[in-house]
Design a protein around this motif. Structure first.
Motif, short mmCIF file in Angstrom:
data_model
loop_
_atom_site.label_atom_id
_atom_site.label_comp_id
_atom_site.label_asym_id
_atom_site.label_seq_id
_atom_site.Cartn_x
_atom_site.Cartn_y
_atom_site.Cartn_z
N GLY A 11 12.10 -50.36 5.23
CA GLY A 11 12.57 -51.95 5.46
C GLY A 11 13.69 -51.96 4.82
N PHE A 12 13.94 -53.27 4.46
CA PHE A 12 15.28 -53.87 3.88
C PHE A 12 14.95 -54.39 2.32
N ILE A 13 15.80 -54.68 1.72
CA ILE A 13 15.77 -55.13 0.32
C ILE A 13 16.53 -56.51 0.31
N LEU A 14 16.09 -57.60 0.23
CA LEU A 14 16.66 -58.69 0.27
C LEU A 14 17.13 -59.25 -1.32
N LEU A 15 18.07 -59.19 -1.63
CA LEU A 15 18.75 -59.31 -2.98
C LEU A 15 18.54 -60.90 -3.23
N GLY A 16 18.88 -61.69 -2.22
CA GLY A 16 18.90 -63.12 -2.47
C GLY A 16 19.67 -63.59 -3.81
N PHE A 17 19.11 -64.09 -4.65
CA PHE A 17 19.68 -64.73 -5.94
C PHE A 17 18.99 -64.16 -7.01
N VAL A 158 20.79 -60.48 23.12
CA VAL A 158 21.87 -59.78 23.28
C VAL A 158 22.60 -59.44 21.93
N LEU A 159 22.60 -60.47 21.16
CA LEU A 159 23.39 -60.31 19.81
C LEU A 159 22.53 -59.62 18.70
N CYS A 160 21.33 -60.06 18.68
CA CYS A 160 20.38 -59.26 17.73
C CYS A 160 20.33 -57.62 18.15
N THR A 161 20.12 -57.33 19.03
CA THR A 161 19.99 -56.17 19.84
C THR A 161 21.30 -55.23 19.35
N LEU A 162 22.42 -55.93 19.48
CA LEU A 162 23.81 -55.13 19.25
C LEU A 162 23.82 -54.83 17.78
N THR A 163 23.38 -55.78 17.11
CA THR A 163 23.15 -55.74 15.49
C THR A 163 22.38 -54.70 15.02
N LEU A 164 21.13 -54.91 15.62
CA LEU A 164 19.96 -53.58 15.17
C LEU A 164 20.49 -52.22 15.52
N ASN A 165 21.36 -52.29 16.47
CA ASN A 165 21.51 -50.78 17.00
C ASN A 165 22.89 -50.18 16.27
N LEU A 166 23.42 -50.98 15.33
CA LEU A 166 24.44 -50.41 14.49
C LEU A 166 24.10 -49.40 13.72
N PRO A 167 24.65 -48.46 13.37
CA PRO A 167 24.29 -47.63 12.29
C PRO A 167 24.46 -47.85 11.03
N ARG A 168 23.63 -47.90 10.08
CA ARG A 168 23.54 -48.31 8.49
C ARG A 168 23.88 -47.10 7.66
N CYS A 169 23.81 -45.92 7.88
CA CYS A 169 23.97 -44.79 7.20
C CYS A 169 23.08 -44.76 6.03
N GLY A 170 21.66 -45.25 6.10
CA GLY A 170 20.92 -45.23 5.04
C GLY A 170 21.07 -46.69 4.05
N ASN A 171 22.03 -47.52 4.40
CA ASN A 171 22.22 -48.59 3.66
C ASN A 171 21.20 -49.68 3.89
N ASN A 172 20.22 -50.07 3.28
CA ASN A 172 19.15 -51.20 3.55
C ASN A 172 19.04 -52.09 2.61
N VAL A 185 25.20 -57.32 9.83
CA VAL A 185 26.51 -56.66 10.51
C VAL A 185 27.14 -55.89 9.40
N LYS A 186 27.17 -56.49 8.15
CA LYS A 186 27.83 -55.98 6.94
C LYS A 186 27.28 -54.60 6.47
N LEU A 187 26.02 -54.35 7.01
CA LEU A 187 25.50 -52.96 6.61
C LEU A 187 25.75 -52.01 7.34
N ALA A 188 26.65 -52.41 8.44
CA ALA A 188 26.98 -51.10 9.26
C ALA A 188 27.95 -50.38 8.66
N CYS A 189 27.84 -49.10 8.98
CA CYS A 189 28.97 -48.04 8.25
C CYS A 189 30.20 -47.58 9.31
N ILE A 190 30.23 -48.53 10.35
CA ILE A 190 31.24 -48.15 11.51
C ILE A 190 32.15 -49.65 11.50
#
Length: 319
Positions: A11-17, A158-172, A185-190
Motif C-alpha cells: 500500500g502507501f505510507i502517509l507521512l502527514g505531519f 478519467v483523472l484518477c485512472t490516469l494518475t493510478l496508472n503512472l509508474p511509481r518505480c516502488g515509491n509508495n 502524481v508526484k510519486l511518478a518516476c516519469i
C-alpha cells in the motif's frame, strides 16, 4: 522504518505531519471537533429541511444535497486521517487509497458544479420571480442533480485512472495525510506533463467554468437588486444570496489556490494545511453560514429541537 518498508509493498505510507508529533496530537483533537460539528450541523439541516413544509422548495432541495455531500466528503477522509494522526501506523492499503482518491475527486467536483446550480436557482428566484416555480420545477431540479453527479463521476474516473496508472518505480511514500491527486502524481518516476495538463484542462471545465457561471448569475442578480425600489426587498434578496456567496468565496478561493497554481509555488506544509481547511473546516462552516443568515432555517431547526425534546420526554415516560 523496517515496518514501513514492509507495508509499503502492499500500500502507501502517509507521512502527514509525522515530522511534528506534537502537532499531530493537536490536529487530531481539532479534526475530531470539526468532524463532529460537520456531522451534527449537516444532519440537522437535512432533517429540518425535510420535516418543515415551508422548506420544500428548490433552494432547500439543493441545500440538502450540499449537506449530504459534505457528510459523504468528510466521512470518506476523516476516519482514516484520525487513525493516522492518533497512532504510529501511517499506512493505507492500495485499494483503500484508490477508493479514497476516486471518491475525494468525485465529491469535490460535485461541490464545484452544485454551487453553480445553486447560483442559477438564486438567479431565477430574484431575476424571474413570476416564472420561478415553472422554471425550477422538481423534474428539472432532479435532472440537474443527476447531471452534476454524472459529470463529476466521469471527471474523477478519467483523472484518477490516469494518475493510478503512472509508474511509481516502488515509491509508495506519500507526503500527505490522504491520497490526494497532486501528491499521487508526484510519486511518478516519469515525466507527468501529460497528466498535469489533463488535470489543468479538466480543472478549467470543473472549477473555472462553474465559477464564471456563478459570477454571471450574480452580475444579473446585482443589477436586479439595485433596481428594486423596496429596501426590504433588497435586504431579503441580499440575505438569500449572502450565504451562498460566502460559501462560494471560501470554497473556490481554497480550490483555485490549491489546484490552479504552479506546482512548486507553495510549501509542502502549506499545501497540507490548505487541504485540511478545504476538507474539514469548510464543510463544518457551511451549516453555520446557511443557518445564521436564514430565518426560515432557524425556525425549522427550533422545531426540530422541540421534536427531539418531545421524543426524549415520551421515552422517559415510557420507562
Amino acid at each position: 522504518m523496517d515496518q514501513w518498508n514492509y507495508t509499503s509493498q502492499y500500500g502507501f505510507i502517509l507521512l502527514g505531519f509525522s515530522d511534528h508529533p506534537q502537532l499531530e496530537m493537536i490536529l487530531s483533537g481539532i479534526v475530531t471537533i470539526f468532524y463532529l460539528i460537520t456531522l451534527v450541523g449537516n444532519t440537522a439541516i437535512i432533517l429540518a429541511s425535510l420535516l418543515d413544509a415551508n422548506l420544500q422548495t428548490p433552494m432547500y432541495f439543493f441545500l440538502r444535497n450540499l449537506s449530504f455531500l459534505d457528510l459523504c466528503f468528510t466521512t470518506s477522509i476523516i476516519p482514516q486521517m484520525l487513525v493516522n494522526l492518533w497512532g504510529p501506523d501511517k499506512t493505507i492499503g492500495y485499494i483503500g487509497c484508490a477508493i479514497q482518491l476516486y471518491v475525494y475527486m468525485w465529491l469535490g467536483s460535485i461541490e464545484c458544479l452544485l454551487l453553480a446550480v445553486m447560483s442559477y436557482d438564486r438567479f431565477t428566484a430574484i431575476c424571474k420571480p413570476l416564472h420561478y416555480s415553472v422554471i425550477m420545477n422538481p423534474h428539472l431540479c432532479l435532472k440537474m442533480i443527476i447531471v452534476v453527479w454524472s459529470i463529476s463521476l466521469a471527471n474523477s474516473v478519467v483523472l484518477c485512472t490516469l494518475t493510478l496508472n503512472l509508474p511509481r518505480c516502488g515509491n509508495n511514500v506519500l507526503d500527505h495525510f490522504l491520497c490526494e491527486l497532486p501528491a499521487m502524481v508526484k510519486l511518478a518516476c516519469i515525466d507527468t506533463t501529460t497528466v498535469e495538463m489533463s488535470v489543468f484542462a479538466l480543472g478549467i471545465v470543473i472549477v473555472i467554468t462553474p465559477l464564471i457561471l456563478i459570477l454571471i448569475s450574480y452580475g444579473y442578480i446585482a443589477k436586479t437588486v439595485l433596481r428594486m425600489k423596496s429596501k426590504a426587498g433588497q435586504r431579503k434578496a441580499m440575505n438569500t444570496c449572502g450565504s451562498h456567496l460566502t460559501v462560494v468565496s471560501i470554497f473556490y478561493g481554497t480550490i483555485i489556490y490549491m489546484y490552479l497554481q504552479p506546482g512548486n509555488s507553495a510549501s509542502k506544509d502549506q499545501g497540507k494545511f490548505l487541504t485540511l481547511f478545504y476538507t474539514i473546516i469548510t464543510p463544518s462552516l457551511n451549516p453555520l453560514i446557511y443557518t445564521l443568515r436564514n430565518k426560515d432555517m432557524k425556525n425549522a431547526l427550533k422545531k426540530l429541537m422541540r421534536l427531539d425534546q418531545v421524543f426524549i420526554k415520551s421515552k422517559r415516560n415510557c420507562k
